[in-house]
Design a protein around this motif. Structure first.
Motif, PDB file in Angstrom:
ATOM      1  N   LYS A  29       0.828  -1.210   0.000  1.00  0.00           N
ATOM      2  CA  LYS A  29       0.000   0.000   0.000  1.00  0.00           C
ATOM      3  C   LYS A  29       0.861   1.258   0.000  1.00  0.00           C
ATOM      4  O   LYS A  29       0.481   2.286  -0.554  1.00  0.00           O
ATOM      5  CB  LYS A  29      -0.939  -0.005   1.200  1.00  0.00           C
ATOM      6  N   ASP A  32       1.577   1.902  -3.552  1.00  0.00           N
ATOM      7  CA  ASP A  32       0.360   2.371  -4.219  1.00  0.00           C
ATOM      8  C   ASP A  32       0.106   3.843  -3.927  1.00  0.00           C
ATOM      9  O   ASP A  32      -0.245   4.610  -4.821  1.00  0.00           O
ATOM     10  CB  ASP A  32      -0.855   1.551  -3.761  1.00  0.00           C
ATOM     11  N   GLU A  33       0.284   4.257  -2.675  1.00  0.00           N
ATOM     12  CA  GLU A  33       0.050   5.655  -2.298  1.00  0.00           C
ATOM     13  C   GLU A  33       1.023   6.592  -3.007  1.00  0.00           C
ATOM     14  O   GLU A  33       0.635   7.666  -3.475  1.00  0.00           O
ATOM     15  CB  GLU A  33       0.172   5.825  -0.787  1.00  0.00           C
ATOM     16  N   GLU A  36       0.104   6.702  -6.794  1.00  0.00           N
ATOM     17  CA  GLU A  36      -1.138   7.433  -7.027  1.00  0.00           C
ATOM     18  C   GLU A  36      -0.918   8.939  -6.878  1.00  0.00           C
ATOM     19  O   GLU A  36      -1.408   9.730  -7.687  1.00  0.00           O
ATOM     20  CB  GLU A  36      -2.221   6.954  -6.065  1.00  0.00           C
ATOM     21  N   GLU A  41      -3.217   9.136 -10.684  1.00  0.00           N
ATOM     22  CA  GLU A  41      -4.200   8.119 -11.036  1.00  0.00           C
ATOM     23  C   GLU A  41      -3.913   6.813 -10.312  1.00  0.00           C
ATOM     24  O   GLU A  41      -2.789   6.565  -9.878  1.00  0.00           O
ATOM     25  CB  GLU A  41      -4.248   7.896 -12.546  1.00  0.00           C
ATOM     26  N   LYS A  42      -4.949   6.009 -10.171  1.00  0.00           N
ATOM     27  CA  LYS A  42      -4.801   4.686  -9.563  1.00  0.00           C
ATOM     28  C   LYS A  42      -4.299   3.747 -10.647  1.00  0.00           C
ATOM     29  O   LYS A  42      -4.895   3.654 -11.718  1.00  0.00           O
ATOM     30  CB  LYS A  42      -6.142   4.218  -9.004  1.00  0.00           C
ATOM     31  N   ASP A  44      -2.839  -0.042 -12.149  1.00  0.00           N
ATOM     32  CA  ASP A  44      -2.867  -1.491 -12.016  1.00  0.00           C
ATOM     33  C   ASP A  44      -1.438  -1.976 -11.841  1.00  0.00           C
ATOM     34  O   ASP A  44      -0.474  -1.282 -12.188  1.00  0.00           O
ATOM     35  CB  ASP A  44      -3.508  -2.124 -13.253  1.00  0.00           C
ATOM     36  N   TRP A  45      -1.290  -3.186 -11.315  1.00  0.00           N
ATOM     37  CA  TRP A  45       0.043  -3.668 -10.952  1.00  0.00           C
ATOM     38  C   TRP A  45       1.013  -3.677 -12.126  1.00  0.00           C
ATOM     39  O   TRP A  45       2.204  -3.457 -11.958  1.00  0.00           O
ATOM     40  CB  TRP A  45      -0.028  -5.044 -10.269  1.00  0.00           C
ATOM     41  N   THR A  48       2.962  -0.379 -12.680  1.00  0.00           N
ATOM     42  CA  THR A  48       3.878   0.132 -11.663  1.00  0.00           C
ATOM     43  C   THR A  48       5.353   0.154 -12.092  1.00  0.00           C
ATOM     44  O   THR A  48       6.065   1.051 -11.649  1.00  0.00           O
ATOM     45  CB  THR A  48       3.721  -0.616 -10.326  1.00  0.00           C
ATOM     46  N   SER A 112      -5.139   1.209 -19.100  1.00  0.00           N
ATOM     47  CA  SER A 112      -4.482   0.085 -18.423  1.00  0.00           C
ATOM     48  C   SER A 112      -4.609  -1.212 -19.203  1.00  0.00           C
ATOM     49  O   SER A 112      -3.668  -2.016 -19.246  1.00  0.00           O
ATOM     50  CB  SER A 112      -5.020  -0.088 -17.004  1.00  0.00           C
TER      51      SER A 112
END
Length: 125
Positions: A29, A32-33, A36, A41-42, A44-45, A48, A112
């Protein structure tokens, strides 16, 4: 431009490729933070790795000392893990436990699903 402060251990998790965060419940997480915030934007793995490359460049541009913070290669043993913790504590003592960063200004949004398709290499056997 708005800045946000993250733990140095989390930033180093991105720049070194080692999961150094001290967030024990959900260490992923932390990444992820960061991604983002940096990309807006959020992700997907599978997105990354591209985000990590872009963020690493931005982090080093904003804080040049990060370029020199490279841990020794260690084995996945208790002694190796202790060596990484010792290195991390030394880095925090020298540079502080948090780092303020500005988000990316040149992040290119990609669909994505299309990015996943683009990453798949079909190999003829």
């Amino acid at each position: 431009m708005a800045t946000r402060t993250f733990p140095l251990a989390d930033i180093l998790s991105v720049t070194t490729g080692l999961l150094l965060t001290r967030r024990t419940e959900k260490p992923g997480k932390a990444l992820d933070e960061i991604f983002e915030f940096m990309t807006g934007e959020k992700l997907d793995w599978w997105q990354t790795p591209r985000a990590a490359d872009a963020c690493t460049e931005a982090f080093i541009a904003q804080h040049p000392f990060l370029a020199d913070l490279k841990p020794a290669k260690v084995s996945n043993t208790p002694i190796g893990k202790a060596t990484l913790v010792f290195w991390l504590v030394g880095a925090e003592l020298k540079h502080g436990t948090t780092v303020a960063v500005e988000p990316l200004t040149d992040w290119t949004h990609q669909d994505s699903s299309q990015e996943l398709v683009d990453r798949i290499e079909i190999v003829n056997l």
